[in-house]
Scaffold this active site. Sequence first.
Site, PDB file in Angstrom:
ATOM      1  N   GLU A 168      -3.280  -2.975   1.672  1.00  0.00           N
ATOM      2  CA  GLU A 168      -3.040  -4.320   2.208  1.00  0.00           C
ATOM      3  C   GLU A 168      -2.915  -4.204   3.723  1.00  0.00           C
ATOM      4  O   GLU A 168      -2.380  -3.197   4.234  1.00  0.00           O
ATOM      5  CB  GLU A 168      -1.722  -4.864   1.629  1.00  0.00           C
ATOM      6  CG  GLU A 168      -1.208  -6.145   2.248  1.00  0.00           C
ATOM      7  CD  GLU A 168       0.224  -6.511   1.794  1.00  0.00           C
ATOM      8  OE1 GLU A 168       1.007  -5.595   1.461  1.00  0.00           O
ATOM      9  OE2 GLU A 168       0.528  -7.719   1.771  1.00  0.00           O
TER      10      GLU A 168
ATOM     11  N   ASN B  38      -3.455 -13.676   3.981  1.00  0.00           N
ATOM     12  CA  ASN B  38      -3.347 -12.233   3.737  1.00  0.00           C
ATOM     13  C   ASN B  38      -4.462 -11.946   2.727  1.00  0.00           C
ATOM     14  O   ASN B  38      -4.350 -12.330   1.561  1.00  0.00           O
ATOM     15  CB  ASN B  38      -1.966 -11.903   3.166  1.00  0.00           C
ATOM     16  CG  ASN B  38      -1.736 -10.415   3.046  1.00  0.00           C
ATOM     17  OD1 ASN B  38      -2.690  -9.635   3.080  1.00  0.00           O
ATOM     18  ND2 ASN B  38      -0.476 -10.013   2.908  1.00  0.00           N
TER      19      ASN B  38
ATOM     20  N   LYS C  52      -4.093 -13.715  -0.772  1.00  0.00           N
ATOM     21  CA  LYS C  52      -2.841 -13.432  -1.484  1.00  0.00           C
ATOM     22  C   LYS C  52      -2.118 -14.711  -1.919  1.00  0.00           C
ATOM     23  O   LYS C  52      -1.893 -15.614  -1.099  1.00  0.00           O
ATOM     24  CB  LYS C  52      -1.922 -12.598  -0.584  1.00  0.00           C
ATOM     25  CG  LYS C  52      -0.634 -12.100  -1.241  1.00  0.00           C
ATOM     26  CD  LYS C  52       0.078 -11.156  -0.288  1.00  0.00           C
ATOM     27  CE  LYS C  52       1.351 -10.588  -0.881  1.00  0.00           C
ATOM     28  NZ  LYS C  52       2.011  -9.658   0.093  1.00  0.00           N
TER      29      LYS C  52
ATOM     30  N   GLU D   3       5.881 -13.362   5.588  1.00  0.00           N
ATOM     31  CA  GLU D   3       4.561 -13.710   5.052  1.00  0.00           C
ATOM     32  C   GLU D   3       4.441 -15.196   4.753  1.00  0.00           C
ATOM     33  O   GLU D   3       3.377 -15.773   4.955  1.00  0.00           O
ATOM     34  CB  GLU D   3       4.277 -12.883   3.785  1.00  0.00           C
ATOM     35  CG  GLU D   3       4.122 -11.398   4.067  1.00  0.00           C
ATOM     36  CD  GLU D   3       3.577 -10.651   2.873  1.00  0.00           C
ATOM     37  OE1 GLU D   3       4.266  -9.766   2.357  1.00  0.00           O
ATOM     38  OE2 GLU D   3       2.449 -10.959   2.454  1.00  0.00           O
TER      39      GLU D   3
ATOM     40  N   CYS E 239      -0.287  -6.589  -3.142  1.00  0.00           N
ATOM     41  CA  CYS E 239       1.126  -6.275  -3.014  1.00  0.00           C
ATOM     42  C   CYS E 239       2.073  -7.027  -3.946  1.00  0.00           C
ATOM     43  O   CYS E 239       2.168  -6.692  -5.117  1.00  0.00           O
ATOM     44  CB  CYS E 239       1.558  -6.426  -1.564  1.00  0.00           C
ATOM     45  SG  CYS E 239       3.019  -5.435  -1.238  1.00  0.00           S
TER      46      CYS E 239
ATOM     47  N   ASN F 146       2.046  -2.963   0.952  1.00  0.00           N
ATOM     48  CA  ASN F 146       2.924  -2.452   2.011  1.00  0.00           C
ATOM     49  C   ASN F 146       4.331  -2.817   1.540  1.00  0.00           C
ATOM     50  O   ASN F 146       4.675  -4.015   1.562  1.00  0.00           O
ATOM     51  CB  ASN F 146       2.714  -3.159   3.356  1.00  0.00           C
ATOM     52  CG  ASN F 146       1.378  -2.919   4.032  1.00  0.00           C
ATOM     53  OD1 ASN F 146       1.242  -3.193   5.218  1.00  0.00           O
ATOM     54  ND2 ASN F 146       0.378  -2.450   3.335  1.00  0.00           N
TER      55      ASN F 146
HETATM   56  N1  ING Z   1       5.853  -6.451   0.068  1.00  0.00           N
HETATM   57  C1  ING Z   1       6.860  -6.346  -0.911  1.00  0.00           C
HETATM   58  C2  ING Z   1       6.321  -6.131  -2.311  1.00  0.00           C
HETATM   59  O1  ING Z   1       6.198  -7.030  -3.130  1.00  0.00           O
HETATM   60  C3  ING Z   1       8.934  -7.150  -1.900  1.00  0.00           C
HETATM   61  C4  ING Z   1       7.872  -7.451  -0.881  1.00  0.00           C
HETATM   62  C5  ING Z   1       9.549  -5.888  -1.956  1.00  0.00           C
HETATM   63  C6  ING Z   1       9.272  -8.098  -2.793  1.00  0.00           C
HETATM   64  C7  ING Z   1      10.507  -5.629  -2.934  1.00  0.00           C
HETATM   65  C8  ING Z   1      10.217  -7.862  -3.787  1.00  0.00           C
HETATM   66  C9  ING Z   1      10.860  -6.618  -3.842  1.00  0.00           C
HETATM   67  O2  ING Z   1       6.055  -4.977  -2.582  1.00  0.00           O
HETATM   68  C10 ING Z   1       4.752  -7.257   0.116  1.00  0.00           C
HETATM   69  N2  ING Z   1       3.958  -7.109   1.202  1.00  0.00           N
HETATM   70  O3  ING Z   1       4.496  -8.093  -0.753  1.00  0.00           O
END
Ligand code: ING
Length: 315
Positions: free
Chosen positions: A47, A110, A127, A146, A172, A197
């Site tokens: 990503e 995205n 996304k 985001e 992601c 990421n």
């Molecule tokens: N990053 C994270 C993901 O879904 C996140 C955001 C992290 C959400 C941990 C919930 C818990 O891996 C992206 N870029 O979506």
Amino acid sequence: MSRILRVAVAQMGGVQLAETRTQVVARLLELLREADATAATFVVFPELALTTFFPRYWFDEEAELDAFFEREMPSAETAPLFDEAQRRGIGFYLGYAERVETKGGVRRFNTSILVDRSGRVIARYRKIHLPGHTDRREGYPFQQLEKRYFEVGDLGFGVSWLDDALIGMAICNDRRWPETYRVLGLQGVELVALGYNTHDVNQYHRESKHLKMLHHFVVMQAGAYQNGTWIAAAGKTGDEDGHELIGGSCIIAPTGEIVAQTVSDGDHVITYACDLDLGIEIKQNRFNFEAHRRIEHYGLITSQLGVVAPEPPDR
Ligand code: ING
């Protein structure tokens, strides 16, 4: 005769704020060459592969923000990647920040693209599940903007034939939502390519690294098995300007088994000969949607957004 697709996941180490597109594309070219050396014919990049994970920063000026977006794809800086992939007869998935000028104004997504082995963009995905917040969160270790910087994707979840492989795309946070895989599964997807990421700490509560990695893997293993599809997940990992991104790039079989996984957090290629027919048995039996699903009971999934629970009995 089984259809074998040699899939490479090209994990990247962090992309620092100061790195130029040209410097990043040079890294992608090296990963592409490494993938070719493993006889891969399809490569999944992460990503937002061309820049640092910039939604961790607050930008006041649109011009500052737009520096992270691509106005065209391929662009002058990314064309060498398309050319080299075409020369080597390799298709790829690439995640990046897309800026589109329309009659109604500028739109930002995205995005990921699917490029065939002749270097042609055959599919685009924007996304849909955007995590985070739109306001500035003082005191957080990083922002997750985001929802502020990108619009919700407007192209849905689709599948495309890349040679004789039916490929779907996600990005992601999409991997955490079962709807992502089921909508692709209902289109017969055989391989879901996704980049991610993921910071190794949460913004607002402490969570063990063990749990971060468990959640990362379990959602994809479940999605793969419940829809009889391969999943190839490429992370941008390690240190990005002092922020740590998780590793765990992997290739998951339709059985839910992890067949290949990185153990580093830098630029690294893993490749696996994916038997695309492995999912057939699962789709024809255990998860034969036509035979076993009961959509007359699933209405809430698309008619209701949040939880509506009955009041508890008076105690
Ligand atoms: N990053 C994270 C993901 O879904 C996140 C955001 C992290 C959400 C941990 C919930 C818990 O891996 C992206 N870029 O979506």
